[in-house]
Scaffold this motif. Structure first.
Motif, PDB file in Angstrom:
ATOM      1  N   GLY A  64       0.823  -1.219   0.000  1.00  0.00           N
ATOM      2  CA  GLY A  64       0.000   0.000   0.000  1.00  0.00           C
ATOM      3  C   GLY A  64       0.852   1.261   0.000  1.00  0.00           C
ATOM      4  N   PHE A  65       1.925   1.259   0.825  1.00  0.00           N
ATOM      5  CA  PHE A  65       2.826   2.412   0.824  1.00  0.00           C
ATOM      6  C   PHE A  65       3.513   2.572  -0.527  1.00  0.00           C
ATOM      7  CE2 PHE A  65       3.146   1.877   5.611  1.00  0.00           C
ATOM      8  CZ  PHE A  65       2.379   3.005   5.875  1.00  0.00           C
ATOM      9  N   GLY A  66       3.853   1.461  -1.170  1.00  0.00           N
ATOM     10  CA  GLY A  66       4.465   1.517  -2.501  1.00  0.00           C
ATOM     11  C   GLY A  66       3.519   2.100  -3.536  1.00  0.00           C
ATOM     12  N   VAL A  67       2.244   1.710  -3.472  1.00  0.00           N
ATOM     13  CA  VAL A  67       1.246   2.254  -4.404  1.00  0.00           C
ATOM     14  C   VAL A  67       1.058   3.743  -4.174  1.00  0.00           C
ATOM     15  CG1 VAL A  67      -1.211   2.193  -5.015  1.00  0.00           C
ATOM     16  CG2 VAL A  67       0.073   0.066  -4.771  1.00  0.00           C
ATOM     17  N   LEU A  68       0.998   4.147  -2.906  1.00  0.00           N
ATOM     18  CA  LEU A  68       0.879   5.584  -2.611  1.00  0.00           C
ATOM     19  C   LEU A  68       2.096   6.356  -3.115  1.00  0.00           C
ATOM     20  CD1 LEU A  68      -0.613   5.552   0.998  1.00  0.00           C
ATOM     21  CD2 LEU A  68      -1.736   6.288  -1.100  1.00  0.00           C
ATOM     22  N   GLY A  69       3.285   5.773  -2.954  1.00  0.00           N
ATOM     23  CA  GLY A  69       4.499   6.422  -3.460  1.00  0.00           C
ATOM     24  C   GLY A  69       4.487   6.548  -4.976  1.00  0.00           C
ATOM     25  N   ALA A  70       4.035   5.506  -5.656  1.00  0.00           N
ATOM     26  CA  ALA A  70       3.959   5.565  -7.122  1.00  0.00           C
ATOM     27  C   ALA A  70       2.967   6.630  -7.575  1.00  0.00           C
ATOM     28  CB  ALA A  70       3.555   4.199  -7.681  1.00  0.00           C
ATOM     29  N   ALA A  71       1.822   6.720  -6.892  1.00  0.00           N
ATOM     30  CA  ALA A  71       0.837   7.746  -7.239  1.00  0.00           C
ATOM     31  C   ALA A  71       1.422   9.138  -7.022  1.00  0.00           C
ATOM     32  CB  ALA A  71      -0.424   7.564  -6.401  1.00  0.00           C
ATOM     33  N   TRP A  72       2.163   9.297  -5.956  1.00  0.00           N
ATOM     34  CA  TRP A  72       2.773  10.591  -5.660  1.00  0.00           C
ATOM     35  C   TRP A  72       3.800  10.963  -6.731  1.00  0.00           C
ATOM     36  CZ3 TRP A  72       7.756  11.888  -3.495  1.00  0.00           C
ATOM     37  CH2 TRP A  72       7.839  13.198  -3.034  1.00  0.00           C
ATOM     38  N   LEU A  73       4.622   9.995  -7.152  1.00  0.00           N
ATOM     39  CA  LEU A  73       5.614  10.265  -8.199  1.00  0.00           C
ATOM     40  C   LEU A  73       4.952  10.597  -9.534  1.00  0.00           C
ATOM     41  CD1 LEU A  73       8.304   7.550  -7.442  1.00  0.00           C
ATOM     42  CD2 LEU A  73       8.500  10.027  -7.122  1.00  0.00           C
ATOM     43  N   ILE A  74       3.875   9.911  -9.866  1.00  0.00           N
ATOM     44  CA  ILE A  74       3.156  10.217 -11.105  1.00  0.00           C
ATOM     45  C   ILE A  74       2.582  11.620 -11.048  1.00  0.00           C
ATOM     46  CG2 ILE A  74       1.114   9.616 -12.478  1.00  0.00           C
ATOM     47  CD1 ILE A  74       1.706   6.677 -11.742  1.00  0.00           C
ATOM     48  N   PHE A  75       2.012  11.977  -9.902  1.00  0.00           N
ATOM     49  CA  PHE A  75       1.460  13.327  -9.743  1.00  0.00           C
ATOM     50  C   PHE A  75       2.545  14.376  -9.915  1.00  0.00           C
ATOM     51  CE2 PHE A  75       0.444  16.920  -6.911  1.00  0.00           C
ATOM     52  CZ  PHE A  75      -0.679  17.377  -7.557  1.00  0.00           C
ATOM     53  N   LEU A  76       3.694  14.180  -9.281  1.00  0.00           N
ATOM     54  CA  LEU A  76       4.790  15.147  -9.412  1.00  0.00           C
ATOM     55  C   LEU A  76       5.298  15.229 -10.850  1.00  0.00           C
ATOM     56  CD1 LEU A  76       6.910  14.612  -6.189  1.00  0.00           C
ATOM     57  CD2 LEU A  76       5.408  16.503  -6.745  1.00  0.00           C
ATOM     58  N   GLY A  77       5.361  14.096 -11.521  1.00  0.00           N
ATOM     59  CA  GLY A  77       5.814  14.090 -12.912  1.00  0.00           C
ATOM     60  C   GLY A  77       4.881  14.853 -13.827  1.00  0.00           C
ATOM     61  N   THR A  78       3.573  14.653 -13.641  1.00  0.00           N
ATOM     62  CA  THR A  78       2.623  15.381 -14.486  1.00  0.00           C
ATOM     63  C   THR A  78       2.654  16.870 -14.199  1.00  0.00           C
ATOM     64  OG1 THR A  78       0.830  14.937 -12.914  1.00  0.00           O
ATOM     65  CG2 THR A  78       1.088  13.414 -14.775  1.00  0.00           C
ATOM     66  N   ARG A  79       2.864  17.246 -12.947  1.00  0.00           N
ATOM     67  CA  ARG A  79       2.962  18.677 -12.619  1.00  0.00           C
ATOM     68  C   ARG A  79       4.194  19.296 -13.274  1.00  0.00           C
ATOM     69  NH1 ARG A  79      -0.484  22.079 -11.231  1.00  0.00           N
ATOM     70  NH2 ARG A  79       0.956  23.153  -9.882  1.00  0.00           N
ATOM     71  N   ALA A  80       5.305  18.560 -13.288  1.00  0.00           N
ATOM     72  CA  ALA A  80       6.525  19.080 -13.899  1.00  0.00           C
ATOM     73  C   ALA A  80       6.341  19.258 -15.406  1.00  0.00           C
ATOM     74  CB  ALA A  80       7.692  18.139 -13.611  1.00  0.00           C
ATOM     75  N   VAL A  81       5.710  18.287 -16.052  1.00  0.00           N
ATOM     76  CA  VAL A  81       5.468  18.395 -17.496  1.00  0.00           C
ATOM     77  C   VAL A  81       4.508  19.546 -17.775  1.00  0.00           C
ATOM     78  CG1 VAL A  81       4.410  17.219 -19.462  1.00  0.00           C
ATOM     79  CG2 VAL A  81       5.989  15.996 -17.974  1.00  0.00           C
ATOM     80  N   GLU A  82       3.488  19.698 -16.950  1.00  0.00           N
ATOM     81  CA  GLU A  82       2.522  20.771 -17.148  1.00  0.00           C
ATOM     82  C   GLU A  82       3.179  22.135 -17.002  1.00  0.00           C
ATOM     83  OE1 GLU A  82      -1.954  21.881 -15.578  1.00  0.00           O
ATOM     84  OE2 GLU A  82      -0.642  20.694 -14.312  1.00  0.00           O
ATOM     85  N   ARG A  83       4.066  22.277 -16.040  1.00  0.00           N
ATOM     86  CA  ARG A  83       4.780  23.552 -15.880  1.00  0.00           C
ATOM     87  C   ARG A  83       5.695  23.820 -17.060  1.00  0.00           C
ATOM     88  NH1 ARG A  83       6.465  23.026  -9.694  1.00  0.00           N
ATOM     89  NH2 ARG A  83       4.466  23.545  -8.785  1.00  0.00           N
ATOM     90  N   ARG A  84       6.325  22.780 -17.567  1.00  0.00           N
ATOM     91  CA  ARG A  84       7.241  22.955 -18.685  1.00  0.00           C
ATOM     92  C   ARG A  84       6.497  23.368 -19.950  1.00  0.00           C
ATOM     93  NH1 ARG A  84      12.251  19.158 -20.110  1.00  0.00           N
ATOM     94  NH2 ARG A  84      13.496  20.959 -19.658  1.00  0.00           N
ATOM     95  N   ARG A  85       5.314  22.818 -20.144  1.00  0.00           N
ATOM     96  CA  ARG A  85       4.512  23.157 -21.322  1.00  0.00           C
ATOM     97  C   ARG A  85       3.843  24.508 -21.179  1.00  0.00           C
ATOM     98  NH1 ARG A  85       1.034  17.873 -22.913  1.00  0.00           N
ATOM     99  NH2 ARG A  85       2.753  16.584 -23.636  1.00  0.00           N
ATOM    100  N   GLY A  86       3.661  24.984 -19.980  1.00  0.00           N
ATOM    101  CA  GLY A  86       2.990  26.264 -19.780  1.00  0.00           C
ATOM    102  C   GLY A  86       1.530  26.100 -19.422  1.00  0.00           C
ATOM    103  N   GLY A  87       1.141  24.997 -18.849  1.00  0.00           N
ATOM    104  CA  GLY A  87      -0.244  24.810 -18.421  1.00  0.00           C
ATOM    105  C   GLY A  87      -1.038  23.958 -19.392  1.00  0.00           C
ATOM    106  N   THR A  88      -2.312  23.796 -19.082  1.00  0.00           N
ATOM    107  CA  THR A  88      -3.191  23.021 -19.950  1.00  0.00           C
ATOM    108  C   THR A  88      -3.583  23.849 -21.163  1.00  0.00           C
ATOM    109  OG1 THR A  88      -5.166  23.765 -18.785  1.00  0.00           O
ATOM    110  CG2 THR A  88      -4.105  21.768 -17.966  1.00  0.00           C
ATOM    111  N   ARG A  89      -4.239  23.227 -22.136  1.00  0.00           N
ATOM    112  CA  ARG A  89      -4.658  23.955 -23.337  1.00  0.00           C
ATOM    113  C   ARG A  89      -5.585  25.099 -23.008  1.00  0.00           C
ATOM    114  NH1 ARG A  89      -5.926  19.546 -27.944  1.00  0.00           N
ATOM    115  NH2 ARG A  89      -3.756  19.001 -28.175  1.00  0.00           N
ATOM    116  N   ALA A  90      -6.548  24.848 -22.126  1.00  0.00           N
ATOM    117  CA  ALA A  90      -7.507  25.890 -21.764  1.00  0.00           C
ATOM    118  C   ALA A  90      -6.797  27.057 -21.087  1.00  0.00           C
ATOM    119  CB  ALA A  90      -8.584  25.316 -20.842  1.00  0.00           C
ATOM    120  N   GLU A  91      -5.811  26.734 -20.225  1.00  0.00           N
ATOM    121  CA  GLU A  91      -5.068  27.806 -19.563  1.00  0.00           C
ATOM    122  C   GLU A  91      -4.240  28.604 -20.556  1.00  0.00           C
ATOM    123  OE1 GLU A  91      -2.835  25.665 -16.697  1.00  0.00           O
ATOM    124  OE2 GLU A  91      -4.506  25.510 -15.284  1.00  0.00           O
TER     125      GLU A  91
END
Length: 148
Positions: A64-91
């Motif tokens: 369970g802790f491993g799954v939570l850690g993986a979810a956290w890493l995925i969330f951080l990765g998507t935030r980093a990509v979103e910042r690099r792109r400049g936000g979502t399309r609507a933004e």
């Protein structure tokens, strides 16, 4: 079982140190040490230590802790990509629209040199006092262009 024994030993040692501190007339220090040494016994009596020990040695809990850690890493990765792109399309569309609205349509006209052509095409009946007002309109247009 071993966790409860360790907590009891830590509490007993802490109470012994508190007694030595009180013997040396350091009553405030002795009271603080006694308070800290009573915490492990309190945790044992409430069952927190048993729960923590069961969790620490449970394969299901570690998965369970491993799954939570993986979810956290995925969330951080998507935030980093979103910042690099400049936000979502609507933004990005909203930001582009805001940039267009911030600049007045005629704001770039004086900077392109149309202000100079309007001074040459001025009728002869107008007084010369209008020329400084045009300079201020150029400045105002530049300031509006930059959103000031």
């Amino acid at each position: 079982m071993i966790a409860e024994t360790v907590c009891s030993a830590v509490s007993a040692a802490g109470l012994g140190i508190a007694a030595v501190s009180a013997y040396r007339k350091r009553f405030l220090t002795a009271a603080r040490i006694a308070a800290y040494s009573l915490v492990p016994i309190g945790l044992v009596l409430t069952g927190v230590v048993g729960w923590a020990a069961d969790t620490a040695f449970s394969l299901k809990a570690w998965v369970g802790f491993g799954v939570l850690g993986a979810a956290w890493l995925i969330f951080l990765g998507t935030r980093a990509v979103e910042r690099r792109r400049g936000g979502t399309r609507a933004e990005r569309k909203a930001a582009k629209a805001a940039r267009r609205e911030a600049v007045a349509p005629a704001a770039s006209a004086p900077s392109l040199g149309q202000g100079a052509s309007s001074t040459t095409a001025r009728p002869a009946g107008k007084p010369q006092a209008a020329a400084p007002a045009e300079d201020f309109s150029d400045i105002e247009a530049i300031l509006k262009k930059h959103g000031i």
